[in-house]
Enzyme design. Structure first.
Site, short mmCIF file in Angstrom:
data_model
loop_
_atom_site.label_atom_id
_atom_site.label_comp_id
_atom_site.label_asym_id
_atom_site.label_seq_id
_atom_site.Cartn_x
_atom_site.Cartn_y
_atom_site.Cartn_z
N GLY A 1 0.85 -1.11 0.16
CA GLY A 1 -0.09 0.09 0.11
C GLY A 1 0.88 1.28 0.00
N ALA B 1 24.90 -7.64 21.17
CA ALA B 1 24.28 -8.64 22.22
C ALA B 1 22.92 -7.91 22.60
CB ALA B 1 25.22 -8.80 23.21
N VAL C 1 18.46 -8.08 22.20
CA VAL C 1 17.40 -8.91 22.39
C VAL C 1 17.47 -10.07 21.58
CG1 VAL C 1 14.98 -9.27 22.81
CG2 VAL C 1 16.08 -7.02 23.30
N GLU D 1 29.77 -7.57 20.74
CA GLU D 1 28.92 -6.36 20.99
C GLU D 1 29.63 -5.18 21.14
OE1 GLU D 1 25.67 -5.50 21.83
OE2 GLU D 1 26.65 -3.44 21.99
N VAL E 1 33.38 -4.45 14.86
CA VAL E 1 33.37 -5.37 13.86
C VAL E 1 33.85 -4.97 12.48
CG1 VAL E 1 32.04 -7.16 12.58
CG2 VAL E 1 31.72 -7.09 14.88
N ALA F 1 6.21 -5.64 20.30
CA ALA F 1 4.98 -6.03 19.53
C ALA F 1 3.64 -5.37 20.53
CB ALA F 1 4.69 -7.33 19.48
N HIS G 1 0.53 -18.89 47.94
CA HIS G 1 1.49 -19.78 48.41
C HIS G 1 1.38 -21.36 48.11
CE1 HIS G 1 4.78 -21.06 51.05
NE2 HIS G 1 4.27 -22.16 51.41
#
Ligand code: NAD
Length: 484
Positions: free
Chosen positions: A122, A199, A201, A221, A255, A338, A462
């Site tokens: 769209g 490093a 999620v 990282e 990197v 999300a 409990h």
């Protein structure tokens, strides 16, 4: 004549499909434009989350955790399991079946709520007479007639086009040897040596999946800190747990080039002392963040522009600079989560219907599905210190909770941060196998402006893991934890 809808949603991920459902529930005439094709070439709803994100990754996290527990941890229960092996193809088929069930579930919701699903890409092509004209183009359609562009009119448009993996220059992702998060969910064999860039999620979740399945995982990282957004206590505990399990994580790693060498891929990197290093691996996962999908939307046709990083600027109600054009989820500011996208979708649908909804962005929880899980809501100690806010902190470990011991999940703790004067809960930080579920009580408490004492006075079952939240809340008040 083009069909006119009250609401056209572009994108059927968790932001878009939830917005479409809520708008339809409120009596609006709704269409949702979605171009996604699954690996079989079938049009599919659900976006990244359902097709190649949250849902398949949680399926593999679940399977790999069962494998690891069976292989390494059932002995302590007096159970022996010899010759435990994995059938990766079957594991992947289970994941695909879960994805299919969930995406078909969204199709059902569309039918039930009479939402028109327009297959294709769209984009805005103009605006006149108080409506936006949107073109839908399905280049992947089998039927030649369906390939012709379709024009529709919309009084309101909700942009919910999500995000895509950020690739790094000079590191071409082919989703075979060098994968982004999509390829990392569909490897045909367990790599012996897996390299991961980032490093965050995704790096930690998918790195954990493949480590549990047998890969030696090394994560590079760039930042000198690990999980920068999390509370320092959580970072320390997560580092301890994840590295003890065997994830090798190098911080401050710059990197450089990636080359195909004799013994696999060679990732050239510079360590935090400035020394040149080479990581040899069989497969590489690039999980260095995501970028919003705002290309090709024809935004200029309605006078909209993105910011310097490609996001659509919106206010707290997800209004763009153009009245009746809204944007939610990963294409706007805030965490790429999300549930945050879905919350924004509901809010926008209700605003369009004339209601007065509101989101407290401070009460949006974060969850990382490692083992143990990591979850938090509200402020960290560092944020409170930076704000100069006087606060109290209470912490309680799972290692002395009867339920946690019973289910062999004694790792981690709950930390409750509360205002020093009013006792209002300002942040809750959890490391635990049950963190993703436990955090919901903390979210509720914060939404209702509960005090730590409120949580401490409420009856908790409990034995249950939830008692640890209560104990941490009590520890944050002037009272003392009951079981310590
Ligand atoms: P992220 O932002 O969580 O982490 C990316 C990491 O890569 C950061 O730590 C960053 O410093 C590092 N990095 C960036 N460039 C690098 C480089 N060149 N070399 C080495 N390291 C580098 O991003 P992600 O893990 O790719 O996830 C993307 C988004 O998806 C996130 O916003 C995340 O919130 C969302 N997501 C959420 C969940 C969940 O809620 N459980 C799961 C998966 C993804």
């Amino acid at each position: 004549m083009a069909q006119t809808y009250d609401v056209v949603v572009i994108g059927a991920g968790p932001g878009g499909y939830i917005a479409a459902v809520r708008a339809a529930q409120l009596g609006l005439k709704v269409a949702c434009v979605e171009k996604w094709r699954n690996p079989k070439g079938e049009a599919a709803l659900g976006g990244t989350c359902l097709n190649v994100g949250c849902i398949p990754s949680k399926a593999l996290l679940g399977s790999s955790e069962v494998f690891e527990k069976t292989r390494r941890h059932v002995g302590e229960h007096g159970i022996s399991a010899d010759g435990v092996r994995i059938d990766l193809a079957k594991m992947m088929a289970r994941k695909d079946a879960i994805v299919s069930k969930m995406t078909k579930g969204v199709e059902f919701l569309f039918r039930k709520n009479r939402i028109t699903w327009l297959r294709g890409h769209g984009r805005f092509v103009g605006a006149e007479d108080g409506a936006f004209r949107v073109e839908v183009l399905d280049e992947a359609a089998q039927d030649p007639d369906a390939k012709a562009p379709q024009l529709i009119d919309a009084v309101n448009v909700i942009i919910a086009t999500g995000s895509k993996a950020r690739h790094l220059p000079g590191i071409p992702v082919d989703n075979q040897r060098i994968c982004d998060s999509e390829g990392a969910l569909s490897m045909s064999e367990v790599p012996k040596r897996l390299g991961v860039i980032g490093a965050g999620v995704i790096g930690l979740e998918l790195g954990s999946v493949w480590r549990r399945l047998g890969a030696q995982v090394t994560i590079l990282e760039a930042l000198p800190t690990f999980l920068a957004a999390a509370d320092a206590g959580v970072r320390k505990e997560a580092w301890k747990q994840l590295t003890r399990q065997g994830l090798k994580i190098h911080l401050g790693a710059q990197v450089g080039a990636v080359q195909a060498g004799k013994r696999g891929l060679e990732v050239h990197w510079t360590d935090d002392q400035g020394a040149a290093q080479v990581l040899e691996c069989d497969r590489l996962v690039v999980s260095a963040g995501r970028v919003p999908n705002t290309d090709g939307l024809g935004l200029d046709a309605v006078g909209l522009a993105v910011d310097g990083r490609g996001f659509i600027p919106v206010d707290l109600h997800c209004r763009t600079a153009v009245p009746n054009v809204w944007a939610v989820g990963d294409v706007v500011r805030g965490p790429m989560l999300a549930h945050k996208a879905g919350d924004e979708g509901v809010m926008v649908a209700e605003l369009i219907a004339g209601q007065k909804p509101h989101i407290d962005y401070l009460c949006i929880p974060w969850v990382i599905y490692t083992s143990p899980e990591i979850a938090w809501v509200g402020r960290t100690e560092e944020q409170l210190q930076a704000e100069g806010r006087a606060y109290k902190s209470g912490q309680f470990p799972f290692s002395i909770n009867g339920r946690a011991l019973g289910v062999a999940a004694p790792e981690g703790f709950v930390k409750v941060l509360a205002d020093a004067t009013t006792d209002e809960v300002l942040g809750v930080h959890i490391v635990s196998a049950a963190a993703s579920d436990l955090i919901a009580e903390a979210v509720l408490a914060m939404e209702f402006k509960a005090s730590a004492e409120d949580i401490g006075r409420i009856s908790h079952p409990h034995p249950s893991m939830s008692e640890v939240l209560r104990e941490a809340a009590l520890a944050a008040t002037d009272q003392r934890a009951l079981n310590m």
